[in-house]
Design a protein around this motif. Sequence first.
Motif, PDB file in Angstrom:
ATOM      1  N   ASP A 111       0.982  -1.243  -0.043  1.00 17.29           N
ATOM      2  CA  ASP A 111       0.111   0.153   0.072  1.00 17.29           C
ATOM      3  C   ASP A 111       0.891   1.159   0.144  1.00 17.29           C
ATOM      4  OD1 ASP A 111      -1.802   1.821   0.514  1.00 17.29           O
ATOM      5  OD2 ASP A 111      -2.916   1.125   1.847  1.00 17.29           O
ATOM      6  N   ARG A 112       0.988   1.789  -1.182  1.00 15.78           N
ATOM      7  CA  ARG A 112       2.071   2.993  -1.231  1.00 15.78           C
ATOM      8  C   ARG A 112       1.518   4.225  -0.276  1.00 15.78           C
ATOM      9  NH1 ARG A 112       5.470   0.909  -4.473  1.00 15.78           N
ATOM     10  NH2 ARG A 112       4.595  -0.606  -6.285  1.00 15.78           N
ATOM     11  N   ASN A 113       0.507   4.003  -0.040  1.00 16.83           N
ATOM     12  CA  ASN A 113       0.030   5.085   1.118  1.00 16.83           C
ATOM     13  C   ASN A 113       0.525   4.737   2.507  1.00 16.83           C
ATOM     14  OD1 ASN A 113      -1.671   6.762  -0.569  1.00 16.83           O
ATOM     15  ND2 ASN A 113      -3.144   5.438  -0.789  1.00 16.83           N
ATOM     16  N   VAL A 114       0.870   3.632   2.749  1.00 14.64           N
ATOM     17  CA  VAL A 114       1.527   3.224   3.896  1.00 14.64           C
ATOM     18  C   VAL A 114       2.920   3.349   3.729  1.00 14.64           C
ATOM     19  CG1 VAL A 114       1.492   1.334   5.590  1.00 14.64           C
ATOM     20  CG2 VAL A 114      -0.561   1.900   4.408  1.00 14.64           C
ATOM     21  N   LEU A 115       3.633   2.640   2.764  1.00 12.52           N
ATOM     22  CA  LEU A 115       5.054   2.712   2.730  1.00 12.52           C
ATOM     23  C   LEU A 115       5.365   2.255   1.296  1.00 12.52           C
ATOM     24  CD1 LEU A 115       7.772   2.715   4.217  1.00 12.52           C
ATOM     25  CD2 LEU A 115       7.567   0.157   4.230  1.00 12.52           C
ATOM     26  N   ASP A 116       6.086   3.373   0.439  1.00 10.57           N
ATOM     27  CA  ASP A 116       6.211   3.205  -0.723  1.00 10.57           C
ATOM     28  C   ASP A 116       7.549   2.294  -0.928  1.00 10.57           C
ATOM     29  OD1 ASP A 116       6.131   3.572  -3.710  1.00 10.57           O
ATOM     30  OD2 ASP A 116       6.317   5.667  -3.493  1.00 10.57           O
ATOM     31  N   VAL A 117       7.197   1.167  -1.330  1.00 13.06           N
ATOM     32  CA  VAL A 117       8.524   0.247  -1.603  1.00 13.06           C
ATOM     33  C   VAL A 117       8.308  -0.630  -2.748  1.00 13.06           C
ATOM     34  CG1 VAL A 117       9.354   0.201   0.828  1.00 13.06           C
ATOM     35  CG2 VAL A 117       7.740  -1.357   0.067  1.00 13.06           C
ATOM     36  N   SER A 118       9.404  -0.875  -3.355  1.00 14.06           N
ATOM     37  CA  SER A 118       9.428  -1.954  -4.581  1.00 14.06           C
ATOM     38  C   SER A 118       8.874  -3.277  -4.207  1.00 14.06           C
ATOM     39  CB  SER A 118      10.691  -2.023  -5.124  1.00 14.06           C
ATOM     40  OG  SER A 118      11.626  -2.551  -4.186  1.00 14.06           O
ATOM     41  N   TYR A 167       3.641  -4.316  11.250  1.00 14.30           N
ATOM     42  CA  TYR A 167       3.180  -5.007   9.880  1.00 14.30           C
ATOM     43  C   TYR A 167       2.258  -3.907   9.431  1.00 14.30           C
ATOM     44  CZ  TYR A 167       5.365  -9.558   9.913  1.00 14.30           C
ATOM     45  OH  TYR A 167       5.936 -10.576  10.109  1.00 14.30           O
ATOM     46  N   THR A 168       1.434  -3.244  10.439  1.00 17.44           N
ATOM     47  CA  THR A 168       0.271  -2.184   9.616  1.00 17.44           C
ATOM     48  C   THR A 168       1.175  -1.063   9.221  1.00 17.44           C
ATOM     49  OG1 THR A 168       0.119  -1.437  11.920  1.00 17.44           O
ATOM     50  CG2 THR A 168      -1.486  -3.245  11.099  1.00 17.44           C
ATOM     51  N   GLN A 169       2.387  -0.636   9.526  1.00 15.92           N
ATOM     52  CA  GLN A 169       3.227   0.310   9.089  1.00 15.92           C
ATOM     53  C   GLN A 169       4.006   0.095   7.673  1.00 15.92           C
ATOM     54  OE1 GLN A 169       2.587   3.302  10.874  1.00 15.92           O
ATOM     55  NE2 GLN A 169       1.521   1.945  12.032  1.00 15.92           N
ATOM     56  N   VAL A 170       3.804  -1.097   7.290  1.00 10.61           N
ATOM     57  CA  VAL A 170       4.752  -1.554   6.122  1.00 10.61           C
ATOM     58  C   VAL A 170       3.829  -2.011   5.067  1.00 10.61           C
ATOM     59  CG1 VAL A 170       6.440  -3.227   5.452  1.00 10.61           C
ATOM     60  CG2 VAL A 170       6.528  -2.364   7.795  1.00 10.61           C
ATOM     61  N   PHE A 171       2.526  -2.857   5.099  1.00  8.40           N
ATOM     62  CA  PHE A 171       1.840  -3.591   4.302  1.00  8.40           C
ATOM     63  C   PHE A 171       0.388  -2.918   4.360  1.00  8.40           C
ATOM     64  CE2 PHE A 171       4.870  -7.044   5.614  1.00  8.40           C
ATOM     65  CZ  PHE A 171       5.664  -6.708   4.392  1.00  8.40           C
ATOM     66  N   THR A 172      -0.244  -3.514   3.369  1.00 12.93           N
ATOM     67  CA  THR A 172      -1.562  -3.395   3.331  1.00 12.93           C
ATOM     68  C   THR A 172      -2.460  -4.009   4.579  1.00 12.93           C
ATOM     69  OG1 THR A 172      -2.307  -5.431   2.182  1.00 12.93           O
ATOM     70  CG2 THR A 172      -1.767  -3.428   0.906  1.00 12.93           C
ATOM     71  N   VAL A 304     -12.497   4.049   9.200  1.00 11.13           N
ATOM     72  CA  VAL A 304     -11.379   4.735   8.234  1.00 11.13           C
ATOM     73  C   VAL A 304     -10.909   3.307   7.602  1.00 11.13           C
ATOM     74  CG1 VAL A 304      -9.281   5.889   8.061  1.00 11.13           C
ATOM     75  CG2 VAL A 304     -10.839   6.735   9.706  1.00 11.13           C
ATOM     76  N   LEU A 305     -11.246   3.068   6.305  1.00  8.49           N
ATOM     77  CA  LEU A 305     -10.968   2.027   5.808  1.00  8.49           C
ATOM     78  C   LEU A 305      -9.778   2.467   4.657  1.00  8.49           C
ATOM     79  CD1 LEU A 305     -14.218   0.261   4.490  1.00  8.49           C
ATOM     80  CD2 LEU A 305     -12.805  -0.035   6.615  1.00  8.49           C
ATOM     81  N   THR A 306      -8.772   1.456   4.292  1.00  6.55           N
ATOM     82  CA  THR A 306      -7.597   1.647   3.677  1.00  6.55           C
ATOM     83  C   THR A 306      -8.136   2.057   2.336  1.00  6.55           C
ATOM     84  OG1 THR A 306      -7.491  -0.581   2.990  1.00  6.55           O
ATOM     85  CG2 THR A 306      -6.141   0.237   4.796  1.00  6.55           C
ATOM     86  N   GLY A 307      -7.466   3.475   1.628  1.00  2.79           N
ATOM     87  CA  GLY A 307      -7.779   3.642   0.333  1.00  2.79           C
ATOM     88  C   GLY A 307      -6.924   3.052  -0.703  1.00  2.79           C
ATOM     89  N   GLU A 308      -7.030   3.317  -2.016  1.00  4.47           N
ATOM     90  CA  GLU A 308      -6.488   2.841  -2.836  1.00  4.47           C
ATOM     91  C   GLU A 308      -4.929   3.563  -3.224  1.00  4.47           C
ATOM     92  OE1 GLU A 308      -7.584   4.438  -7.047  1.00  4.47           O
ATOM     93  OE2 GLU A 308      -8.935   5.452  -5.926  1.00  4.47           O
ATOM     94  N   SER A 309      -4.146   2.962  -3.793  1.00  3.34           N
ATOM     95  CA  SER A 309      -2.662   3.158  -4.034  1.00  3.34           C
ATOM     96  C   SER A 309      -2.597   4.831  -4.671  1.00  3.34           C
ATOM     97  CB  SER A 309      -1.893   2.298  -4.609  1.00  3.34           C
ATOM     98  OG  SER A 309      -2.522   1.915  -5.879  1.00  3.34           O
ATOM     99  N   ALA A 310      -1.613   5.362  -4.339  1.00  2.00           N
ATOM    100  CA  ALA A 310      -1.509   6.610  -4.978  1.00  2.00           C
ATOM    101  C   ALA A 310      -1.597   6.880  -6.495  1.00  2.00           C
ATOM    102  CB  ALA A 310      -0.381   7.370  -4.408  1.00  2.00           C
ATOM    103  N   GLY A 311      -0.692   5.732  -7.287  1.00  2.00           N
ATOM    104  CA  GLY A 311      -0.699   5.899  -8.512  1.00  2.00           C
ATOM    105  C   GLY A 311      -1.170   4.528  -9.008  1.00  2.00           C
ATOM    106  N   LEU A 312      -1.559   4.691 -10.415  1.00  2.85           N
ATOM    107  CA  LEU A 312      -1.949   3.589 -11.146  1.00  2.85           C
ATOM    108  C   LEU A 312      -0.904   2.938 -11.592  1.00  2.85           C
ATOM    109  CD1 LEU A 312      -4.767   2.192 -11.527  1.00  2.85           C
ATOM    110  CD2 LEU A 312      -4.801   3.290 -13.826  1.00  2.85           C
ATOM    111  N   ALA A 313      -0.503   1.503 -11.595  1.00  3.86           N
ATOM    112  CA  ALA A 313       0.539   0.739 -11.776  1.00  3.86           C
ATOM    113  C   ALA A 313       0.383   0.561 -13.189  1.00  3.86           C
ATOM    114  CB  ALA A 313       0.832  -0.535 -11.103  1.00  3.86           C
ATOM    115  N   PRO A 314       1.583   0.501 -13.839  1.00  2.00           N
ATOM    116  CA  PRO A 314       1.698   0.283 -15.526  1.00  2.00           C
ATOM    117  C   PRO A 314       0.907  -1.203 -15.836  1.00  2.00           C
ATOM    118  CG  PRO A 314       3.946   0.874 -14.574  1.00  2.00           C
ATOM    119  CD  PRO A 314       3.065   0.537 -13.476  1.00  2.00           C
ATOM    120  N   SER A 315       0.944  -2.264 -14.726  1.00  2.00           N
ATOM    121  CA  SER A 315       0.003  -3.434 -14.988  1.00  2.00           C
ATOM    122  C   SER A 315      -1.510  -3.065 -15.017  1.00  2.00           C
ATOM    123  CB  SER A 315       0.407  -4.263 -13.949  1.00  2.00           C
ATOM    124  OG  SER A 315       0.081  -3.729 -12.618  1.00  2.00           O
TER     125      SER A 315
END
Length: 408
Positions: A111-118, A167-172, A304-315
Amino acid sequence: MYEYAIAWEWLTFAVRWLHVITAIAWIGSSFYFIALDLGLVRRPHLPPGAYGEEWQVHGGGFYHIQKYLVAPAAMPEHLTWFKWESYVTWLSGFALLCLVYYGGADLFLIDRNVLDVSTPVAILISLASLGLGWILYDLLCKSPLGKNTWGLMIVLYFILVAMACGYTQVFTGRAAFLHLGAFTATIMSANVFFIIMPNQRVVVADLIAGRIPDPKYGVIAKQRSTHNNYLTLPVIFFMLSNHYPLAFATAFNWIIAALVFLMGVTIRHWFNTTHARKGKPTWTWFVTALLFVLIMWLSTVPKVLTGESAGLAPSAQRFASNDHFPAVRDLVSTRCSMCHAAEPVWEGLRAAPKDVIFESESQIALHAREIYLQAGRSHAMPPGNVTGMTKEERALITAWFETAAEGS
């Protein structure tokens, strides 16, 4: 590519089925032997070395069971081992983790709103946490603290709560709960593989060699088995939680996880006390009910539910730019919006199923594969076809996904 998606879905289903089958076998045998241990009765007529016995009735017959706390005087002719249930449960669970969360990292793990990692970094964090969790737990058990079972359990509880928060600070939210279950299950299965079984093999080797086994190996194995007993129910909760976004996708999800571990203790305490014939502590059910009500409250205040990721992935971008997408967008908005919305209008739904929302083009594109499998290639959605999706509309969804996939 679209046939690959179907094959992948069936592979996931097969591994999940295997995981459930072996988990039932492992949990069933684990609960049975704990109950058996607690129900043993010491009687004068027992043979030398026997700790206790119990009579049980099942399947039209009677069973007379005796336990030797250290070992019998001689090696039995036939000995049944209980280990593969644990091993295959963990292996199939890890395979499912790879198939669903590593294979679909952009959708389920990150979840790139939580942690933007590859994706590789997220997977490395996942793997490292599982391994380091076992190492830390094992070191604690072998430390002076390990001599105090309940003190060790309290320290372990705070470690699990810290992991829940981490874990909630890293993943969805969904992946955080799944990883918390995997973290705990890794400790449980590693207990069997690295401690319980090796200790039992030492005892067996001593019997074969004619030596008197050291009682410490049984004591250590029993402690680890007791830990597994109290951790089992929370693991089941976390494995099932991916179907319930109100559990994993709320602001206080890590506190909910902490309370789930407490519920696991209160429920098992009732069963263990009852099996030991020490009364029926009914207060545990009252406490469990209060904890569950508190969990329900925490899941909705605030909502407060998790939202969608900030950007739309190429896939996902290729599905949004496909020629069929405008028609599919309108179709999904018409046929699926009653349930898959931030505030569903379908009676009885408090949150969108699995937290899947189709209120924007990016949300629809991100879930292209699920829409294709659930409403295009199968008739799973809408449930009971309550919104009257036609064959032509399903064909449109199929054409949209397959042409976009082929053009990738």
